[in-house]
Structures are given as C-alpha cells and as structure tokens.
Design an enzyme around this catalytic site. Structure first.
Site, PDB file in Angstrom:
ATOM      1  N   LYS A 179      -1.891  -1.520  -4.067  1.00 58.33           N
ATOM      2  CA  LYS A 179      -2.809  -0.382  -4.026  1.00 58.33           C
ATOM      3  C   LYS A 179      -2.026   0.918  -4.011  1.00 58.33           C
ATOM      4  CE  LYS A 179      -5.854   1.643  -0.703  1.00 58.33           C
ATOM      5  NZ  LYS A 179      -6.288   1.616   0.653  1.00 58.33           N
TER       6      LYS A 179
ATOM      7  N   LYS B 285       0.858  -1.183   0.000  1.00 59.30           N
ATOM      8  CA  LYS B 285       0.000   0.000   0.000  1.00 59.30           C
ATOM      9  C   LYS B 285       0.893   1.231   0.000  1.00 59.30           C
ATOM     10  CE  LYS B 285      -3.663   2.253   2.584  1.00 59.30           C
ATOM     11  NZ  LYS B 285      -4.658   2.090   3.645  1.00 59.30           N
TER      12      LYS B 285
HETATM   13  C1  PBG Z   1      -7.380   3.072   5.115  1.00 66.62           C
HETATM   14  C2  PBG Z   1      -7.816   2.925   3.707  1.00 66.62           C
HETATM   15  C3  PBG Z   1      -7.661   3.872   2.697  1.00 66.62           C
HETATM   16  C4  PBG Z   1      -8.214   3.340   1.544  1.00 66.62           C
HETATM   17  C5  PBG Z   1      -8.688   2.085   1.862  1.00 66.62           C
HETATM   18  N1  PBG Z   1      -8.427   1.831   3.200  1.00 66.62           N
HETATM   19  C6  PBG Z   1      -7.169   5.248   2.718  1.00 66.62           C
HETATM   20  C7  PBG Z   1      -5.967   5.685   3.344  1.00 66.62           C
HETATM   21  O1  PBG Z   1      -4.990   4.991   3.557  1.00 66.62           O
HETATM   22  O2  PBG Z   1      -6.013   6.872   3.619  1.00 66.62           O
HETATM   23  C8  PBG Z   1      -8.246   4.063   0.245  1.00 66.62           C
HETATM   24  C9  PBG Z   1      -9.133   3.532  -0.783  1.00 66.62           C
HETATM   25  C10 PBG Z   1      -9.410   4.464  -1.907  1.00 66.62           C
HETATM   26  O3  PBG Z   1      -8.771   5.524  -2.088  1.00 66.62           O
HETATM   27  O4  PBG Z   1     -10.311   4.143  -2.673  1.00 66.62           O
HETATM   28  N2  PBG Z   1      -8.071   2.372   6.024  1.00 66.62           N
END
Ligand code: PBG
Length: 332
Positions: A252, A199
């Site tokens: 991601k 991520k």
């Molecule tokens: C955090 C989380 C995020 C997303 C999914 N789970 C955002 C972040 O890290 O700020 C982002 C998903 C998206 O942008 O569609 N729990």
C-alpha cells in the site's frame, strides 16, 4: 521459425480477431477479488459523501444492511470496514471498547452473508491526537506494549461480531503476532489476518485522512511507515508478517508501488498478496475524469489491471463496486 516473417508478426497472429485476443489475454479483473473500503460513523454530521473522495460515503450503521446487499449484488468479494467515531480520546478507547465497528460487522454479515467482511485495526480514528496508538509517557513515539494490547482487544471485538478478516494497519512491530495470539486466546482462531505488511509513508493517503478524520494533529507517521525509496525493506516487512502468522500481506499504496508488488510476488510465490489502491490514487483518477481528461471506465480498469498484472491476488479499491458494470460494457 516461419520463414519470411519477422517475429512480431508471429506474435501478432494471436491479435487478429476478438476471439483470439480474448483467448490470448493473460490478466483479467474479477470482481470477486476486489474489496471495497467502507466508512461507518456514529457522528450524524459526518454521514454522507466525502468531498475529496468522489463516490465514497460515510454510512450510519443502519444504512449498512442496504449497502452490503448492494455491494454483494455487484459481485465484489468483500468490504474493509473503517470506523469514524464521534468521540475520541487519548487512548482511542472507542476502538477497543466501542460498538461502532462490531455493530457494522454484524449488520453486514446478517444482510450479505456471502460478502467477506474485513475490518481495519488501528487506533488513529479513535485517538484525539490522531496517532495510531497510545503515546509514550515521555512523549516520544508510541507506547508499543500498551498499544499492542489495545489492538488485540479491538481485533477480538471485531472477530466476535463476525469479521472474517482483521487488518492491522498501525505498522507497529509485532502487531501481527499480538493479534494472532489475542484472537487464538479468545477462541477466534478461524478469523484471518490481512497484514498491512508493506505500508509506505505516502502522500497518497491525504483524502483518506479527511474521510476517516484521522490525520495526526502533531507529527507524522514516518517513524513506523516505510520510506518510499525502500523496496528491499518492504520485502523484510512482508517476510516478518508472514512469519508472525499473516494469512495475506498487503502492499500500500498500489499504483505507484507496482515494482514492490511484483517483487513480493517473486520472493513469496505462495503468499496471498493484497494491494490497496489508496484514496489519493482514486482521487487523482476522479479529478481527471471530472475535467474530461480521462475516460473513467478505461482508466479505472487499466489502473486495476496493472495492479493485478504486477502480482496482486486481491485489490482494495474505492471503485470495486463499479468494476462489474465496467466489464459488462466492454466490447464483445
Ligand atoms: C491507517 C490507515 C490509513 C489508510 C488505511 N488505514 C491512513 C494512514 O496511514 O494515514 C489509508 C487508506 C487510503 O488512503 O485510502 N489506519
């Protein structure tokens, strides 16, 4: 070698007719491999469409039975549930004690048993400071042991409500092992783990933070999300999460990180790889579509196809529910 014909012509023969092109196609999109993110809220003022994410709504738990049946009818493989709670506190207690997501899971499983129900496991929507866990007493970063304990309790609550998969997204070291141990100890050993393994600290999460009301009020998440320049470090994260017991690993965002998806596929041929086409990727496409600059169906399908071609088995996308219709419109 066929004499007299340059090589590109030999390849071209398999493009000569629609049936041949269909036979020649290497990569196809299947709705069954797609997972739709779903926001559920107990805050009445938040129910309804999300401005920065066209087509995305925040639902009440009561609306989910209908939405679950609608999604199942589009042939999507599953949903990923995010809670958007009315109440927040320093420890994010709504995440590990509250009923919002467990009740949503139960409603979805009852209404659409064939839909895989995954849940996001992170405290950021539930904390008043917006960070993914409990803050350390000295104010520097997160109290990791206390956070892992709460995240495991959250996963167990989701599993007991019937979640098929839990998806830890806090990017805290050891979270996959902690959740696996917590689930096994609670008798939920059949619940799978979809790890947000790679991520990246991405600007493309902006619209999501609006949808989930989870932007950090101070600081950012760069300390526990990957540097966008670091493809090799992403492989190390994936290796670690697989070793800790992840059943599937996620990359991601997806579109800007196709090279990472391909590298993970190559380094871990037997792994189940998911890729998340995040909110900013969706918002970009939708903004261009709204201006008439892109064809929604063709650009939408192509963006997803590229993610699949790069090596993703599953795609999380806000367009999952549209794909069946888009494919059916495709020229015969
Ligand atoms: C955090 C989380 C995020 C997303 C999914 N789970 C955002 C972040 O890290 O700020 C982002 C998903 C998206 O942008 O569609 N729990």
């Amino acid at each position: 070698m066929s004499p007299g014909l340059p090589p590109f012509r030999r390849l071209g023969r398999l493009r000569a007719s629609a049936p041949l092109r269909r036979l020649r196609t290497e990569t196809r999109l299947e709705p069954a491999r797609l997972i739709q993110p779903l926001f559920v809220t107990d805050a009445p003022e938040l129910v309804g469409p999300v401005d920065s994410l066209p087509g995305v709504r925040r639902f009440t738990p009561e609306e989910l039975a209908h939405e679950g049946r609608r999604l199942a009818a589009t042939g999507v493989g599953g949903v990923l549930v995010f809670g958007v709670p009315a109440a927040k506190d320093a420890e994010g207690s709504g995440g590990w004690q509250g009923e919002l997501v467990p009740s949503a899971v139960a409603a979805l499983k009852a209404a659409a048993p064939a839909l895989v129900v995954a849940t996001d496991v992170c405290l950021c929507p539930y904390t008043d400071h917006g960070h993914c866990g409990l803050l350390a007493a000295d104010g520097r970063g997160l109290d990791e042991p206390a956070t892992l304990e709460r995240l495991a309790a959250m996963a167990v609550a989701h599993a007991r409500a019937g979640a098929d998969l839990v998806a830890p997204s806090a990017m805290i070291d050891g979270q996959v092992a902690a959740l696996r141990a917590g689930l096994d100890a609670a008798g939920s050993s059949s619940t799978g783990l979809l790890a947000y393994a790679a991520k990246f600290a991405s600007a493309f999460y902006g619209p999501f933070r609006d949808a989930a009301r989870s932007a950090p009020t101070v600081g950012d998440r760069r300390g526990h999300q990957l540097d966008p320049g670091n493809g090799r470090e992403a492989l190390a994260e994936v290796r670690q999460d697989l070793a800790e017991g992840a059943d599937a690993v996620m990359v991601k965002p997806a579109g800007p990180y196709l090279d990472v998806i391909a590298a993970v596929r190559q380094a871990f041929p037997e792994a189940v790889i998911a890729a998340y086409q995040v909110s900013g990727e969706h918002a970009m496409l939708q903004a261009a579509v709204a201006r008439g600059w892109l064809d929604e169906r063709r650009a939408g399908l192509e963006a997803l196809l590229a993610i699949r071609r790069a090596g993703a088995d599953w795609i999380l996308t806000y367009s999952a529910d549209r794909v069946r219709g888009w494919l059916d419109e495709e020229s015969p």
